[in-house]
Every structure is written in C-alpha cells, then in structure tokens.
Design a protein around this motif. Structure first.
Motif, PDB file in Angstrom:
ATOM      1  N   PRO A   1      47.840   3.810  65.041  1.00 36.54           N
ATOM      2  CA  PRO A   1      48.015   4.567  66.291  1.00 36.54           C
ATOM      3  C   PRO A   1      48.493   3.723  67.465  1.00 36.54           C
ATOM      4  CG  PRO A   1      46.023   5.282  65.164  1.00 36.54           C
ATOM      5  CD  PRO A   1      46.539   4.089  64.406  1.00 36.54           C
TER       6      PRO A   1
ATOM      7  N   GLN B   1      51.314   9.589  69.386  1.00 41.81           N
ATOM      8  CA  GLN B   1      50.006   9.625  68.728  1.00 41.81           C
ATOM      9  C   GLN B   1      49.515  11.068  68.593  1.00 41.81           C
ATOM     10  OE1 GLN B   1      46.975   6.925  70.206  1.00 41.81           O
ATOM     11  NE2 GLN B   1      48.544   5.481  70.918  1.00 41.81           N
ATOM     12  N   GLU B   2      49.654  11.826  69.659  1.00 37.05           N
ATOM     13  CA  GLU B   2      49.213  13.231  69.632  1.00 37.05           C
ATOM     14  C   GLU B   2      49.980  14.016  68.574  1.00 37.05           C
ATOM     15  OE1 GLU B   2      48.846  17.052  72.709  1.00 37.05           O
ATOM     16  OE2 GLU B   2      49.422  15.055  73.453  1.00 37.05           O
TER      17      GLU B   2
ATOM     18  N   ARG C   1      48.800  12.930  65.017  1.00 38.89           N
ATOM     19  CA  ARG C   1      47.440  13.431  64.722  1.00 38.89           C
ATOM     20  C   ARG C   1      47.461  14.931  64.427  1.00 38.89           C
ATOM     21  NH1 ARG C   1      45.706   9.591  68.976  1.00 38.89           N
ATOM     22  NH2 ARG C   1      44.556   7.911  67.898  1.00 38.89           N
TER      23      ARG C   1
ATOM     24  N   PRO D   1      46.332  15.301  60.210  1.00 34.42           N
ATOM     25  CA  PRO D   1      44.933  15.069  60.603  1.00 34.42           C
ATOM     26  C   PRO D   1      44.148  14.245  59.595  1.00 34.42           C
ATOM     27  CG  PRO D   1      45.278  17.352  59.907  1.00 34.42           C
ATOM     28  CD  PRO D   1      46.627  16.738  60.021  1.00 34.42           C
TER      29      PRO D   1
ATOM     30  N   VAL E   1      44.181   5.634  58.556  1.00 31.61           N
ATOM     31  CA  VAL E   1      44.403   4.803  59.735  1.00 31.61           C
ATOM     32  C   VAL E   1      44.231   3.339  59.348  1.00 31.61           C
ATOM     33  CG1 VAL E   1      43.640   4.256  62.073  1.00 31.61           C
ATOM     34  CG2 VAL E   1      43.655   6.640  61.282  1.00 31.61           C
TER      35      VAL E   1
END
Length: 279
Positions: A195, A203-204, A207, A211, A215
């Motif tokens: 991230p 990043q948003e 994600r 989901p 990571v």
C-alpha cells in the motif's frame, strides 16, 4: 509398489494454467547508468552469475510446464533482460512500449521486430508506456501505473487497443518506479501489493477492488518480492522475500523461490525478466 495419486485440488484452491512467456538472456547485462534507485554504476556486476540466475528462472518456467520463447539480446542494451518492459500482449495483440529514458529506447524496436516476425499484430504507441512494467492484466481489467515512467495519456491508448477497462494507479515511492514492483498479480481476481507505494486515491481504489489482497511487508517489498510471476497457483518470486512466501502459502498458493540477486542490481526481479504473451 504402491502408487500415490495426486491430491485432488479443491474448488476453492488456486489453479495453475499453462502460460506463454518471452525472455531475453542477459548476455550484455551491466549497470553502466542509473535510471532507478536500485542502479549504482560503480557497483561490480558478475555477468556469469547473472546469466546462471536467469537460466535457473527460465528452467523453472519450463519445469512448471510453461512455454518460453527467447528474444535475441542486442549489444549495447544491457537492460533488455527486463523483457517485460518491451510490450504488452492481450488477446494476441501487441502494444509496443515507448521508453521514457533514451538509454532503453532502442529496446522497443527489438520487441516490435520480434513480434512482427512471429506474426502478431503490432500497435505503435503515441505516448510513453513501459509495457508490463506499468500495465498489469487482472482478469478483464488492466491496472495501469503512472508517476515515474508511463505517461497517464497512454492509459486511453491501452483501453482503445485492448478494449478493456484501465484503472490508473499513481505510484509515489521512487523505489517502486514500475507497477510490477509494487503489485503482483496472483490470479484473475487476486493481487499482492504494498500500500505505501501508492497515493491515497490509488490505495482506496485497490482496496475496493481487491479486499482480499495479500499485503506485503515493507521488508519483502524492499527485495522486490512483489516482482513475481504467477500461473494462478505457483508464484515465482525472489528467494529473499520469505515473509511474502509464507503469506502466499497460507492462502493456498505455492511459492517458488528464485535467486536473482545480480539482476536486482539493475532494479529487476522475476517479473521484470518475464513478458507474458496472452493469445
């Protein structure tokens, strides 16, 4: 003699499928200029070791059942070993690269000639794109990195050529100058990523779309652990990225560690060396 049958693969487990790759032997590899933070021209490079490490990577793909074609290395182009940067191939159509730095610009012509000779339709770009370095196919979507190399105006070209949704993602850490150093495509719906390499908006976006992404730790990313190649089940990644390998194993993938420490001196890992041909 007792025969042992392979364990059936559960429906929820990652499944491998044969891939077609293009690679370039590092016969002329050296670090004689610096166009990314990994490159230190004064640091010695063991070319013989680089070739041996590259050959081990190529053999790994062959052993996994994949096809590997070779593009001839060109004297004077030491970064041509990073074949992924030379083009993007989707549905049998080749979008050639246009490199930002003049040191690598002639590589584009070599890739164009290679694919044209093999009978692929080849499209010349108007704007800078550095192939699969910044263009990663995930299912029906193309993730498109920008911020250091690829021109954002190239994203519309990519969408028009491949007729796929293109998702722009801004990179903000110069160590992760290409998207394929900060994202690894694991299968048609899953990625691994770092991230901190991305802007807040990127990043948003990631994600929201992924989901369940794996990571990576900063330590694993710092050895280019995310510069990995997956066939949907087997994930070929730098041997030094042990934490990421463990995380992938927990998710049902089979990590396949390789040592590309010499080629890391030029800022590349397994994915940089591997261009996928999607027919």
């Amino acid at each position: 003699m007792t025969s042992v049958l392979p364990r059936p693969v559960a429906a929820t487990e990652p499944v491998a499928r044969p891939r077609h790759y293009v690679m370039c032997r590092p016969e002329h590899f050296e670090v004689r200029y610096a166009i990314n933070p990994w490159m230190r021209p004064g640091e010695p490079v063991d070319r013989e070791r680089a070739v041996a490490q590259w050959e081990a990577l190529r053999q790994t793909y062959v052993d996994l059942g994949h096809r590997v074609d070779l593009i001839d290395p060109v004297p004077g182009l030491p970064d041509m070993v990073y074949a992924a940067n030379g083009a993007t191939v989707v549905d049998g159509v080749v979008l050639c690269a246009r490199f930002r730095h003049p040191e690598r610009a002639p590589e584009a012509a070599a890739h164009r000639a290679f694919f044209a000779a093999a009978g692929y339709p080849v499209v010349e770009p108007r704007f800078v794109n550095e192939g699969e370095g910044d263009l990663l196919v995930v299912g029906d979507v193309v993730l498109a990195g920008y911020g250091f190399r690829t021109d954002p105006r190239a994203h519309a070209e990519v969408a028009a050529v491949f007729e796929r949704e293109v998702v722009p993602l801004e990179l903000v850490d110069p160590r992760y100058y290409h998207l394929d150093t900060a994202v690894a495509v694991l299968d048609d719906a899953t990625i691994a990523w770092l991230p901190a390499a991305f802007s807040p908006a990127a990043q948003e976006e990631l994600r929201a779309r992924f989901p369940d992404a794996v990571v990576a730790s900063p330590a694993d990313a710092a050895v280019l652990g995310l510069n990995a190649v997956s066939d949907g089940r087997h994930v070929v990644l730098p041997a030094q990225a042990t934490g990421l390998a463990a995380a992938l194993r927990e998710r049902g993938y089979e990590p396949v560690p390789v040592d590309l420490s010499e080629l890391l001196k030029g800022g590349g890992g397994p994915k940089c060396c591997t261009l996928e041909v999607r027919s």
